[in-house]
Design a protein around this motif. Sequence first.
Motif, PDB file in Angstrom:
ATOM      1  N   LEU A  81       0.825  -1.211   0.000  1.00  0.00           N
ATOM      2  CA  LEU A  81       0.000   0.000   0.000  1.00  0.00           C
ATOM      3  C   LEU A  81       0.857   1.257   0.000  1.00  0.00           C
ATOM      4  CD1 LEU A  81      -2.799  -0.961   2.582  1.00  0.00           C
ATOM      5  CD2 LEU A  81      -2.945  -0.986   0.090  1.00  0.00           C
ATOM      6  N   ILE A  82       2.104   1.111   0.455  1.00  0.00           N
ATOM      7  CA  ILE A  82       3.014   2.254   0.463  1.00  0.00           C
ATOM      8  C   ILE A  82       3.268   2.743  -0.959  1.00  0.00           C
ATOM      9  CG2 ILE A  82       5.367   3.001   1.059  1.00  0.00           C
ATOM     10  CD1 ILE A  82       5.315   0.944   3.319  1.00  0.00           C
ATOM     11  N   ASN A  83       3.278   1.800  -1.896  1.00  0.00           N
ATOM     12  CA  ASN A  83       3.433   2.162  -3.305  1.00  0.00           C
ATOM     13  C   ASN A  83       2.098   2.689  -3.821  1.00  0.00           C
ATOM     14  OD1 ASN A  83       3.944   2.395  -6.014  1.00  0.00           O
ATOM     15  ND2 ASN A  83       4.178   0.192  -6.382  1.00  0.00           N
ATOM     16  N   LEU A  84       2.017   3.990  -4.037  1.00  0.00           N
ATOM     17  CA  LEU A  84       0.755   4.605  -4.457  1.00  0.00           C
ATOM     18  C   LEU A  84       0.381   4.243  -5.895  1.00  0.00           C
ATOM     19  CD1 LEU A  84       1.038   8.142  -2.805  1.00  0.00           C
ATOM     20  CD2 LEU A  84      -0.023   6.058  -1.901  1.00  0.00           C
ATOM     21  N   GLU A  85       1.302   3.574  -6.603  1.00  0.00           N
ATOM     22  CA  GLU A  85       0.988   3.092  -7.949  1.00  0.00           C
ATOM     23  C   GLU A  85       0.296   1.723  -7.884  1.00  0.00           C
ATOM     24  OE1 GLU A  85       1.364   4.940 -10.533  1.00  0.00           O
ATOM     25  OE2 GLU A  85       2.410   6.531  -9.435  1.00  0.00           O
ATOM     26  N   PHE A  86       0.286   1.113  -6.721  1.00  0.00           N
ATOM     27  CA  PHE A  86      -0.392  -0.170  -6.509  1.00  0.00           C
ATOM     28  C   PHE A  86      -1.890   0.114  -6.491  1.00  0.00           C
ATOM     29  CE2 PHE A  86      -1.593  -3.807  -3.637  1.00  0.00           C
ATOM     30  CZ  PHE A  86      -1.175  -4.822  -4.486  1.00  0.00           C
ATOM     31  N   THR A  87      -2.591  -0.344  -7.524  1.00  0.00           N
ATOM     32  CA  THR A  87      -3.969   0.078  -7.753  1.00  0.00           C
ATOM     33  C   THR A  87      -4.983  -0.737  -6.954  1.00  0.00           C
ATOM     34  OG1 THR A  87      -4.302  -1.435  -9.615  1.00  0.00           O
ATOM     35  CG2 THR A  87      -3.319   0.716 -10.093  1.00  0.00           C
ATOM     36  N   GLN A  88      -6.214  -0.230  -6.950  1.00  0.00           N
ATOM     37  CA  GLN A  88      -7.319  -0.944  -6.309  1.00  0.00           C
ATOM     38  C   GLN A  88      -7.546  -2.295  -6.982  1.00  0.00           C
ATOM     39  OE1 GLN A  88      -8.930  -0.038  -3.573  1.00  0.00           O
ATOM     40  NE2 GLN A  88     -10.249  -1.840  -3.608  1.00  0.00           N
ATOM     41  N   LYS A  89      -7.351  -2.342  -8.288  1.00  0.00           N
ATOM     42  CA  LYS A  89      -7.505  -3.604  -9.012  1.00  0.00           C
ATOM     43  C   LYS A  89      -6.459  -4.613  -8.558  1.00  0.00           C
ATOM     44  CE  LYS A  89      -7.791  -5.588 -13.653  1.00  0.00           C
ATOM     45  NZ  LYS A  89      -7.723  -5.317 -15.112  1.00  0.00           N
ATOM     46  N   ASP A  90      -5.220  -4.138  -8.362  1.00  0.00           N
ATOM     47  CA  ASP A  90      -4.152  -5.017  -7.872  1.00  0.00           C
ATOM     48  C   ASP A  90      -4.524  -5.607  -6.513  1.00  0.00           C
ATOM     49  OD1 ASP A  90      -2.571  -4.481 -10.089  1.00  0.00           O
ATOM     50  OD2 ASP A  90      -1.674  -2.715  -9.144  1.00  0.00           O
ATOM     51  N   ILE A  91      -5.095  -4.767  -5.661  1.00  0.00           N
ATOM     52  CA  ILE A  91      -5.502  -5.209  -4.322  1.00  0.00           C
ATOM     53  C   ILE A  91      -6.598  -6.261  -4.428  1.00  0.00           C
ATOM     54  CG2 ILE A  91      -6.584  -4.474  -2.154  1.00  0.00           C
ATOM     55  CD1 ILE A  91      -5.264  -1.730  -2.598  1.00  0.00           C
ATOM     56  N   GLU A  92      -7.585  -5.987  -5.275  1.00  0.00           N
ATOM     57  CA  GLU A  92      -8.707  -6.917  -5.424  1.00  0.00           C
ATOM     58  C   GLU A  92      -8.255  -8.266  -5.978  1.00  0.00           C
ATOM     59  OE1 GLU A  92     -11.400  -4.780  -7.865  1.00  0.00           O
ATOM     60  OE2 GLU A  92     -12.048  -3.408  -6.281  1.00  0.00           O
ATOM     61  N   VAL A  93      -7.301  -8.241  -6.904  1.00  0.00           N
ATOM     62  CA  VAL A  93      -6.782  -9.497  -7.471  1.00  0.00           C
ATOM     63  C   VAL A  93      -6.104 -10.331  -6.391  1.00  0.00           C
ATOM     64  CG1 VAL A  93      -5.028 -10.461  -9.017  1.00  0.00           C
ATOM     65  CG2 VAL A  93      -6.533  -8.651  -9.823  1.00  0.00           C
ATOM     66  N   ILE A 207       2.471  19.151   1.200  1.00  0.00           N
ATOM     67  CA  ILE A 207       1.467  18.484   2.035  1.00  0.00           C
ATOM     68  C   ILE A 207       1.658  16.970   1.982  1.00  0.00           C
ATOM     69  CG2 ILE A 207      -0.995  18.009   2.319  1.00  0.00           C
ATOM     70  CD1 ILE A 207      -1.535  20.808   1.148  1.00  0.00           C
ATOM     71  N   LEU A 208       1.900  16.454   0.769  1.00  0.00           N
ATOM     72  CA  LEU A 208       1.963  15.002   0.578  1.00  0.00           C
ATOM     73  C   LEU A 208       3.191  14.371   1.219  1.00  0.00           C
ATOM     74  CD1 LEU A 208       0.863  12.419  -0.669  1.00  0.00           C
ATOM     75  CD2 LEU A 208       2.053  12.999  -2.792  1.00  0.00           C
ATOM     76  N   GLU A 209       4.324  15.039   1.165  1.00  0.00           N
ATOM     77  CA  GLU A 209       5.564  14.409   1.624  1.00  0.00           C
ATOM     78  C   GLU A 209       5.492  13.934   3.074  1.00  0.00           C
ATOM     79  OE1 GLU A 209      10.383  15.233   1.818  1.00  0.00           O
ATOM     80  OE2 GLU A 209       9.064  16.683   0.876  1.00  0.00           O
ATOM     81  N   PRO A 210       5.156  14.796   4.047  1.00  0.00           N
ATOM     82  CA  PRO A 210       5.058  14.303   5.434  1.00  0.00           C
ATOM     83  C   PRO A 210       3.872  13.355   5.625  1.00  0.00           C
ATOM     84  CG  PRO A 210       4.324  16.584   5.307  1.00  0.00           C
ATOM     85  CD  PRO A 210       4.903  16.249   3.972  1.00  0.00           C
ATOM     86  N   LEU A 211       2.793  13.618   4.876  1.00  0.00           N
ATOM     87  CA  LEU A 211       1.612  12.761   4.972  1.00  0.00           C
ATOM     88  C   LEU A 211       1.944  11.342   4.501  1.00  0.00           C
ATOM     89  CD1 LEU A 211      -1.496  13.120   5.601  1.00  0.00           C
ATOM     90  CD2 LEU A 211      -1.806  13.270   3.141  1.00  0.00           C
ATOM     91  N   TYR A 212       2.672  11.274   3.398  1.00  0.00           N
ATOM     92  CA  TYR A 212       3.051   9.981   2.835  1.00  0.00           C
ATOM     93  C   TYR A 212       4.025   9.246   3.758  1.00  0.00           C
ATOM     94  CZ  TYR A 212       5.255   6.559  -0.212  1.00  0.00           C
ATOM     95  OH  TYR A 212       5.755   5.400  -0.728  1.00  0.00           O
ATOM     96  N   PHE A 215       2.144   7.834   6.570  1.00  0.00           N
ATOM     97  CA  PHE A 215       1.346   6.699   6.106  1.00  0.00           C
ATOM     98  C   PHE A 215       2.218   5.462   5.929  1.00  0.00           C
ATOM     99  CE2 PHE A 215      -0.192   4.256   2.364  1.00  0.00           C
ATOM    100  CZ  PHE A 215      -1.333   3.724   2.936  1.00  0.00           C
ATOM    101  N   ALA A 216       3.409   5.639   5.376  1.00  0.00           N
ATOM    102  CA  ALA A 216       4.327   4.511   5.181  1.00  0.00           C
ATOM    103  C   ALA A 216       4.713   3.896   6.522  1.00  0.00           C
ATOM    104  CB  ALA A 216       5.575   4.977   4.427  1.00  0.00           C
TER     105      ALA A 216
END
Length: 274
Positions: A81-93, A207-212, A215-216
Motif C-alpha cells: 500500500l506504500i506504493n501509491l501506484e499499486f492500484t485498487q484492481k491489484d488489491i482486489e486481485v 502536504i503530501l511528503e510528510p503525509l506519505y 502513512f508509510a
Amino acid sequence: METLIVLISKIPNVIWSAVIASFLTFLGVFWTNKGNEKRQVALLEHEKQKYQSEQKLALKKEVFLNVAGSFADVLGIVPKLINLEFTQKDIEVQMKDHSGIVAKSYLAAKEESVAEILNYSAETAEVFIDLMKDRAIALDHKKAIEIYGSTIDKANNEKDRLISIMKELNLQGRNDPATFDYLNKSYETQEGIVQRSTASLEEQEEILEPLYLEFAKKCMSEHGRLLSLLPPMTVALRGELGNVQDSQVFIDALNSNIERMNSAFDSLFVRKEA
C-alpha cells in the motif's frame, strides 16, 4: 417312547463317544467362527474409523494450508500500500478468493479455532479499512499533483507553439501588430497558468511528503502488529493437525523477525527524513 429309549440304550458307547466328540468339535468351530467374526467386525470398524480420521485430517490440512496462504497474501498487501501506484484492481486481485477460503475453514475447524480465525479476520479488516482511508487522502494529493503537472506540461507546450509561430512570422517578415499582440497575450496567459499551477503543485508536494511518510510508517507498524497477532490462530490450527510441538519456539522466532524488520524500516525512514 419306551421303544425309543430301548433303541437308544442299545447304541454302543463308541458311537456315543463319536457323537459327543463331533458335537464338541462343532461347538468349538462355531465359537471360533463367532470369535473370528467379532474380531473381523472390530477390525473393519477400526479401519473405517482410521480411514475417516485420515480423510478428515487430509481435508483439514488442505483447508488450513489454504487459509494460511490466503492470510499471507492479504498481509503482503499492507507493505504494498506504500506504493501509491499499486492500484485498487491489484488489491482486489490479490484478495480475490480470501473470503471464500476463510469461510471454508469454518466447516472444518473446531469452534475454538473458528473463534481465533474470526478474531484475526476482524482485526485484519479493521486495519485495512483504516489504512485505505489514509491512503485515499494521500492518493487525492497525488492525483492533484498529477493534474497540476499535466496542466503545466500542456501550458509549456502551448508556449512553445506560440513562440514557434512568432519565429515563423519574423522569418517571413510579416509585421502584423494585432497578430503579435494576440500571440504575446496568449503566451502571457499560458505563463500565468504555468506559474499558478507550479505554485499549487509545490503546495501539494509539501502536504503530501510528510503525509506519505507518516502513512508509510503506519503501514509497516500495522504490518508488524498483524504478524504479532498470528500465533493464537496459527497455534490453534497447528494443534488440529496434530502438530503439538513447543509453539513458543515459533512465537519467539516470529517476534524476533518482526523486530528485525521494524528496525530495518525505521532506519530507512530516518535516512529519508534526513
